[in-house]
Design a protein around this motif. Sequence first.
Motif, mmCIF file in Angstrom:
data_model
loop_
_atom_site.group_PDB
_atom_site.id
_atom_site.type_symbol
_atom_site.label_atom_id
_atom_site.label_comp_id
_atom_site.label_asym_id
_atom_site.label_seq_id
_atom_site.Cartn_x
_atom_site.Cartn_y
_atom_site.Cartn_z
ATOM 1 N N LEU A 127 54.671 120.726 78.790
ATOM 2 C CA LEU A 127 55.344 119.387 78.968
ATOM 3 C C LEU A 127 54.607 118.012 78.400
ATOM 4 O O LEU A 127 53.442 117.725 79.224
ATOM 5 N N GLY A 128 54.844 117.440 77.405
ATOM 6 C CA GLY A 128 54.506 116.288 77.129
ATOM 7 C C GLY A 128 55.194 114.901 77.614
ATOM 8 O O GLY A 128 56.281 114.857 77.672
ATOM 9 N N PHE A 129 54.473 114.429 78.945
ATOM 10 C CA PHE A 129 55.120 113.538 79.470
ATOM 11 C C PHE A 129 55.547 112.398 79.019
ATOM 12 O O PHE A 129 54.945 111.725 77.880
ATOM 13 N N GLN A 130 56.698 111.559 79.282
ATOM 14 C CA GLN A 130 57.096 110.443 78.750
ATOM 15 C C GLN A 130 56.141 109.292 79.241
ATOM 16 O O GLN A 130 55.834 108.219 78.517
ATOM 17 N N TYR A 131 55.789 109.265 80.845
ATOM 18 C CA TYR A 131 55.149 108.440 81.130
ATOM 19 C C TYR A 131 53.781 109.026 81.873
ATOM 20 O O TYR A 131 53.581 109.290 82.825
ATOM 21 N N PRO A 132 52.754 109.451 80.867
ATOM 22 C CA PRO A 132 51.505 110.189 81.442
ATOM 23 C C PRO A 132 50.907 109.286 82.516
ATOM 24 O O PRO A 132 50.652 108.032 82.257
ATOM 25 N N VAL A 133 50.509 109.923 83.632
ATOM 26 C CA VAL A 133 50.068 109.352 84.737
ATOM 27 C C VAL A 133 48.488 109.108 84.575
ATOM 28 O O VAL A 133 47.803 109.767 83.941
ATOM 29 N N GLU A 134 48.003 107.767 84.988
ATOM 30 C CA GLU A 134 46.525 107.739 84.956
ATOM 31 C C GLU A 134 45.706 108.257 86.186
ATOM 32 O O GLU A 134 46.394 108.183 87.334
ATOM 33 N N ILE A 135 44.689 108.924 85.830
ATOM 34 C CA ILE A 135 44.132 109.631 87.215
ATOM 35 C C ILE A 135 42.695 109.279 87.034
ATOM 36 O O ILE A 135 41.629 109.973 86.505
ATOM 37 N N PRO A 136 42.388 107.839 87.483
ATOM 38 C CA PRO A 136 40.961 107.494 87.712
ATOM 39 C C PRO A 136 40.083 108.543 88.296
ATOM 40 O O PRO A 136 40.440 108.938 89.413
ATOM 41 N N GLY A 137 38.905 108.786 87.888
ATOM 42 C CA GLY A 137 38.047 109.607 88.756
ATOM 43 C C GLY A 137 38.134 111.173 88.354
ATOM 44 O O GLY A 137 37.399 111.863 88.836
ATOM 45 N N VAL A 138 39.390 111.511 87.593
ATOM 46 C CA VAL A 138 39.035 113.031 87.128
ATOM 47 C C VAL A 138 38.854 112.845 85.553
ATOM 48 O O VAL A 138 39.648 112.146 84.733
#
Lengths: 443, 258
Positions: free
Chosen positions: B90-101
């Motif tokens: 799935l290519g997300f509409q709103y890809p989430v930010e995951i700081p630290g990963v």
Amino acid sequence: MNEPANKAATSAALRSFEASWRARPADGLAAMRGEAMQRFLALGLPTPRDESWRYTNLRAMAAMSFIDAPRIANGAVTAAPGESWIAGAGMSAIRILNGYPQLGAGADSGLAHVAVRSLRAVAESEPKVIAERHTAAAESEEGRWTLLNRALFVDGLHLRITGRVAGPILIVHAANCPDGSHAVHSRLIVETGPGAAATIIEHHLGAGGGTLLANRATEIDLAPGASIEHYRVFSGDERTTQFDSVDVRHGADSRCRQFTVVLGGALVRTDLRAHLGGIGAQHDSYALLAGRGARQIDCVNTIVHAAPRTTSNQTARAIGAGSSRVVFNSKVIVERGAAGAQSQQSSRGLLLSPNAELDTRPQLQIHEDDVKCAHGATTGRLDPDMLFYLLSRGIERSAAQSLLIYAFLDDVLTGIASMPTRRAIEDALVEELPDADLLRSFR
Amino acid sequence: MNLNTGKQVLTISNLCATVAGKDILKGVDLEIRAGEVHAIMGPNGSGKSTLAQVLAGREDYEVTAGSVSFDGVDMLALRPEERARAGFFLGFQYPVEIPGVNNAYLLKAALNAKRKAANLPEVDAYEFLALIKAKMKFMQMDESFLSRGVNEGFSGGEKKRNEILQMLILEPKLAVLDETDSGLDIDALKVVAAGVNSLRGGEHAIILITHYQRLLDYIEPDRVHVFAGGRIQKSGDKSLALELEDRGYDWVRGDRVA
């Protein structure tokens, strides 16, 4: 009615402390010890009614009796309990066993710019150096364990740092008390010359079987322009109670980066008091508090801006798993006259279990107009959007959770300047999380 | 007329789903074969994104009826991570930010998770670095992305490029790209389209979910479906997209089954 809540229970612990005090030698420190003991006894054990102890109940401990952990001669222990996992290349290690440093003959540490002496040796030759010290901790009621430390410390270390020290100095606080209930009271005094710089790591281990109350105090005096990076890492077992206070007194333009890392222990209470009394001084503190099982962590920071253009930054990350309880209590006081002071607090909690509890209390007391102070505190669970994103990329759920926990701690971990120390702490942290192998491959 | 005789990759039959008790998907039927590119177009709130999320296995949605067969397997019985490892992306509409990963590490872990599921050895570090660098160059991404946190501080366009980069590395059997074109300027759109086109054909099937016809100027779909009222209302070839552009969504809304 204002009956002290723990009156009956406290007496066992208090009586045992008093007995230990009576056993101390009548040396040049006797007057100081006596005064501290009287004040401690008058205050009694803290109860939840004491402002900075409201989250930590000591009722169970108060009913116990503690005896001094025995002195073990150099070389008497072959299978040393709990080697430090921080020890690494380029570090100079000093072990303090049951409160007594295991030093070679003489004061030569083998390190350039550092004179290392046992506190006992200092007490014998120059008792005034110790007796005339005053710390903010011992002056306040909140510092009652520091008072008890002053009354009962058996030994410890005195470091005099006069220049730029090459590698980290690792101080391993080990205990060998396989059974019974023992108390260790030891003290570390660090004095610096102008422009001195060093990294000091205190690693607190468990007792190797028995019940341990470790009541330790560290005092760091920073001369103008001196710079210290100080770590205290706790990895005791579930029978270890730690009361640990760090007092830092800042001269002009001095810097301290202080890390408090709690990965073990049943009850760990950490106090940090930084007194920014010199113009332009800066104190950065970091706390990484990993609550799991039934662990209680009570982290109390007090930062006092007492001079112009002083800076403090606090970064705390707390994790609550199992039925743990983690408190981060930080107070910043800006005194009148500390114009241009800047203070920042960022405290975040991650709740991993419905039975865990996290409390954060940022407090500000500002008595000066020209200051910049900010604080932010949040507590939450793992972000479901982040978790789903990782799952959707094929990452196993438990690994995804571990990754996010790890990422949550990033702000503290990346602040650790000593790479071997950071690696060691990360390794120890990973051990506590599920899917350790995958996490390791992530680094 | 579609002459593709590739293997059936996805078969959705009468799929119904609710969120918080509200019906969102109301009987979706769709079939896709390997090598095909389908576009699903529809007005906002029609349920297109819900379809994407349900296919990916988001727990917030409850499937109340219907079935989804992915590569011959009952996809609804798989956990999200199992679907990914089986070749769904799935290519997300709103890809989430995951700081630290870290971005690169996430990609490597994702690739290795998939390879492990297929009983393939883990990709070694050199091989992986060569692969990711080549794909990043193709996606016109700066190498500094490698050392950053997942989507951390990325612009909207960078996030979308990163989604396509992940797709290119993972080479899914079926990729659903949820409004990957939204918020992209024309240059970014071309890069994203080139990424999608490079995967096109062979074993890969792609579903483009989009609101606008614009993306289809760069990626020519084999089939176009018009999604409204929680289901597919109309299907046709690429000319349907153009017709839709002319006549607007009201045209299909009229056909909606109540």
